[in-house]
Enzyme design. Structure first.
Site, mmCIF file in Angstrom:
data_model
loop_
_atom_site.group_PDB
_atom_site.id
_atom_site.type_symbol
_atom_site.label_atom_id
_atom_site.label_comp_id
_atom_site.label_asym_id
_atom_site.label_seq_id
_atom_site.Cartn_x
_atom_site.Cartn_y
_atom_site.Cartn_z
ATOM 1 N N LYS A 191 0.927 -0.962 -0.154
ATOM 2 C CA LYS A 191 -0.082 0.034 0.082
ATOM 3 C C LYS A 191 0.934 1.105 0.165
ATOM 4 O O LYS A 191 1.562 1.586 1.133
ATOM 5 C CB LYS A 191 -1.007 0.088 1.263
ATOM 6 N N GLU A 228 9.780 0.884 10.494
ATOM 7 C CA GLU A 228 10.797 2.160 10.192
ATOM 8 C C GLU A 228 9.925 3.658 10.665
ATOM 9 O O GLU A 228 9.364 3.963 9.519
ATOM 10 C CB GLU A 228 11.265 1.958 8.766
ATOM 11 N N CYS A 282 13.261 10.689 7.070
ATOM 12 C CA CYS A 282 13.304 10.337 8.445
ATOM 13 C C CYS A 282 14.968 10.535 8.939
ATOM 14 O O CYS A 282 15.178 10.568 10.447
ATOM 15 C CB CYS A 282 12.989 8.943 8.515
ATOM 16 N N GLU A 295 10.349 15.763 14.921
ATOM 17 C CA GLU A 295 10.577 15.981 13.626
ATOM 18 C C GLU A 295 9.773 17.276 13.125
ATOM 19 O O GLU A 295 8.905 17.101 12.822
ATOM 20 C CB GLU A 295 10.339 14.632 13.024
HETATM 21 P P1 NAP Z 1 2.379 8.343 7.686
HETATM 22 O O1 NAP Z 1 1.128 9.214 7.713
HETATM 23 O O2 NAP Z 1 2.604 7.321 9.052
HETATM 24 O O3 NAP Z 1 2.047 7.359 6.343
HETATM 25 C C1 NAP Z 1 2.947 6.280 5.676
HETATM 26 C C2 NAP Z 1 1.816 5.290 5.201
HETATM 27 O O4 NAP Z 1 0.956 4.781 6.124
HETATM 28 C C3 NAP Z 1 1.294 5.964 4.016
HETATM 29 O O5 NAP Z 1 0.920 4.826 3.244
HETATM 30 C C4 NAP Z 1 -0.073 6.267 4.660
HETATM 31 O O6 NAP Z 1 -1.304 6.175 3.901
HETATM 32 C C5 NAP Z 1 -0.377 4.958 5.673
HETATM 33 N N1 NAP Z 1 -1.305 5.071 6.617
HETATM 34 C C6 NAP Z 1 -1.753 5.952 7.339
HETATM 35 N N2 NAP Z 1 -2.791 5.963 8.366
HETATM 36 C C7 NAP Z 1 -2.850 4.506 8.125
HETATM 37 C C8 NAP Z 1 -3.737 3.717 8.841
HETATM 38 N N3 NAP Z 1 -4.624 4.037 9.935
HETATM 39 N N4 NAP Z 1 -3.558 2.287 8.608
HETATM 40 C C9 NAP Z 1 -2.763 1.866 7.726
HETATM 41 N N5 NAP Z 1 -2.111 2.789 6.972
HETATM 42 C C10 NAP Z 1 -1.779 4.061 7.072
HETATM 43 O O7 NAP Z 1 3.631 8.965 7.346
HETATM 44 P P2 NAP Z 1 4.027 9.813 6.147
HETATM 45 O O8 NAP Z 1 3.698 11.469 6.625
HETATM 46 O O9 NAP Z 1 3.667 9.185 4.791
HETATM 47 O O10 NAP Z 1 5.922 9.741 6.319
HETATM 48 C C11 NAP Z 1 6.338 10.325 6.733
HETATM 49 C C12 NAP Z 1 6.806 9.895 8.108
HETATM 50 O O11 NAP Z 1 7.731 8.599 7.592
HETATM 51 C C13 NAP Z 1 7.801 10.631 8.921
HETATM 52 O O12 NAP Z 1 7.682 10.435 10.200
HETATM 53 C C14 NAP Z 1 9.132 9.986 8.501
HETATM 54 O O13 NAP Z 1 10.468 9.959 9.711
HETATM 55 C C15 NAP Z 1 8.793 8.316 8.404
HETATM 56 N N6 NAP Z 1 9.781 7.804 7.698
HETATM 57 C C16 NAP Z 1 10.624 6.807 8.306
HETATM 58 C C17 NAP Z 1 11.562 6.231 7.514
HETATM 59 C C18 NAP Z 1 12.669 5.297 7.984
HETATM 60 O O14 NAP Z 1 13.107 4.429 7.384
HETATM 61 N N7 NAP Z 1 12.604 4.978 9.263
HETATM 62 C C19 NAP Z 1 11.902 6.435 6.161
HETATM 63 C C20 NAP Z 1 11.004 7.312 5.437
HETATM 64 C C21 NAP Z 1 9.987 8.136 6.189
HETATM 65 P P3 NAP Z 1 -1.838 7.470 2.870
HETATM 66 O O15 NAP Z 1 -0.481 8.383 2.682
HETATM 67 O O16 NAP Z 1 -2.462 7.130 1.820
HETATM 68 O O17 NAP Z 1 -2.622 8.406 3.916
#
Ligand code: NAP
Length: 525
Positions: free
Chosen positions: A221, A296, A330, A427
């Protein structure tokens, strides 16, 4: 009839005419767009890589209720395409398809799986230009960074194509002479992979590469903001001979898709990259069916510049660590801790470097800073800056929206940040570099570890003993010493504390997709 086929029939009976009508891939119209965006989209479509439907059991399918979501270009606000907005029914079918394909895919030899992965790698490299264009259009990162991500993303497929052949078990010396004790490594089963928008390709290949290498099948997804890159990559996987059903892609209603993956007893593993808040929900939701989980999550990376650092190396390294993808990674340096003796000198050299960053549309060659992903991201940056200045920090450069409008924000440096400010505690995920003065090495380590996050940390020093001492004291999964860009497919990537569980990439990356089976053979004398 296979389980997948039965489920597909059920879906059809439930009125999924969209799915049937769509099974021969439809031609996606190019909307009215500015000339450069239109030309880029035309190039992607001409290469056959403009996909807008989900992928279930090898078929490109619409959402069963026909719903779509628009994918926008954050640099211009133009709608690039409308993609299927899927939910639990489509996810259930994708799971069923992955489940039935698991039995054939996992029975292939490692060599056969390796060849398909290697072919996928070759096709991604052959189409790197189109994939990078797609990424720049839907995510906003500059073309140079997008091309870098295509290479980085593809490298996981190449690496795990090779690693597939090295998944060895063990033979254990027995405790009784008539026994033989063996350990087999076997694939976990169906994997649900949920990925973020900031690395639209690499976060997928870093999961799908090792999963397929081990013999698992996957339901991916991607984020609703960046599904186009994911769908194009999935199309190349089909072309590479990854069998229908081994890789499925659904996107749309995130909580519904997430719940369907969590509730299914057929999904044996959840792998997630994204925010800590969503990661915690997925971890809790995995408890009912006792799934394996790797996470992650977010970081809060300290970047420590000691008095004895080479100033040019420190400026170059912290600039790269902070401003990659406009601060939206991240592992971005979130807090730049600078020792008092070098603070003024570092700050003035760093500000000069920040002023040289070119903000603009990622399609333009001179651009080094693209837009933020959406308005909410800009508002978060504004909130953090207001909080810091109200508590005594000073904006040294930038600190406001860029004159280009949209979600462009000026590369910013904020001085005299302290540990009671949001810029220190959370962050920021934007192009804001907070400078935090410190006196001693002990204080720097204490400040660096004063967070629940533990993903990446950076230190700049010419002292070898100090680099060891500090690296060992930092509560982080990754440490860069005199280097701001440290990710590579051959090294383990992952966090400690609330930054996550498990490691991706490297020889350790396959462990997340394997179960150990102990076999005791008796009567062997
Ligand atoms: P996010 O809001 O958590 O979204 C990540 C994924 O989860 C998206 O596909 C999102 O879908 C999905 N999602 C959201 N709510 C969900 C739920 N209730 N159930 C299942 N899936 C759900 O994060 P983001 O804003 O896209 O990404 C930024 C974050 O990712 C930052 O905190 C960053 O640090 C972290 N990150 C971490 C790493 C690592 O390797 N540690 C790498 C990259 C990013 P939709 O977008 O379709 O809503």
């Amino acid at each position: 009839m296979s389980t997948a086929m039965m489920t597909m029939r059920r879906a059809a009976a439930l009125g999924a005419r969209h799915m049937l009508a769509a099974s021969s891939s439809r031609v996606v119209p190019i909307r009215h767009m500015s000339a450069d965006v239109g030309a880029a989209m035309e190039k992607i479509r001409a290469a056959g890589l403009l996909k807008t439907q989900g992928l279930i059991a090898g078929q490109w399918v619409d959402a069963y209720d026909g719903k779509t979501i628009e994918v926008e270009n954050p640099a211009t606000g133009e709608v690039l395409a409308s993609v299927s907005c899927m939910g639990s029914r489509e996810t259930s079918d994708a799971i069923a398809s992955a489940h039935s394909t698991f039995y054939s895919w996992s029975k292939l030899t490692a060599n056969e799986r390796s060849k398909a992965l290697r072919k996928w790698y070759d096709l991604i490299i052959a189409h790197k230009e189109e994939l990078a264009l797609l990424m720049t259009l839907e995510q906003g990162k500059p073309m140079k960074e997008a091309l870098g991500e295509v290479n980085y993303g593809a490298s996981f497929l190449e690496y795990f194509a090779e690693e597939a052949k090295r998944i060895y078990g063990d033979i254990i010396p027995p405790t009784l002479s008539d026994r033989r004790l063996l350990v087999l490594k076997q694939p976990v089963g169906v994997v649900g992979a949920i990925t973020p928008w900031n690395f639209p390709l690499a976060m997928i290949t870093r999961k799908v590469g090792p999963a397929l290498a081990c013999g698992c099948t996957v339901v991916v997804k991607p984020s609703e903001f960046t599904p186009l890159t994911a769908l194009a990559a999935a199309d190349l996987a089909l072309q590479a001979g990854i069998p229908a059903g081994a890789l499925n892609v659904v996107m749309g209603n995130a909580p519904e898709i997430g719940d369907a993956l969590l509730q299914s007893t057929q999904v044996r593993k959840i792998t997630f990259t994204g925010s800590t808040a969503v990661g915690k929900k997925l971890m809790a939701g995995s408890a009912d069916t006792v799934k394996k989980v790797s996470l992650e999550l977010g970081g809060n990376a300290p970047c420590i510049v000691f008095d004895d650092a080479d100033i040019d190396v420190a400026v170059k390294g912290s600039l790269a660590a902070k401003f990659r993808n406009s601060g939206q990674t991240c592992v971005c340096a979130n807090r730049i801790l600078v020792q008092e003796g070098i603070y003024e000198k570092f700050a003035s050299a760093f500000i000069k470097a920040v002023q040289s960053l070119q903000v603009g549309n990622g399609l333009e060659e001179t651009t080094s800073q693209g837009p933020l992903i959406n308005e909410a991201a800009v508002q978060k940056v504004e909130k953090f800056i207001n909080d810091a200045t109200s508590k005594g920090a000073n904006v040294m450069v930038g600190g406001k929206r860029h004159s280009l409008g949209m979600t462009f924000y000026e590369p910013t440096v904020v001085g005299n940040v302290s540990n009671d400010m949001l810029l220190f505690r959370e962050e920021v995920f934007g192009p804001v570099a907070p400078l935090i003065p410190f006196k001693t090495e002990e204080e720097a380590i204490h400040l660096a570890n004063d967070t629940n996050a533990g993903l990446a940390a950076y230190i700049f020093t010419k002292s070898i003993p100090r680099s060891w001492r500090v690296s060992e004291s930092l509560e982080y999964g990754l440490v860069g010493v005199n280097e701001g860009i440290i990710s590579t497919e051959v090294a383990p990537f992952g966090g400690v504390k609330q930054s996550g569980l498990g490691r991706e990439g490297s020889k350790y990356g396959v462990d997340e997709y394997l179960e150990l089976k102990y076999i005791c053979m008796g009567n062997m004398s």
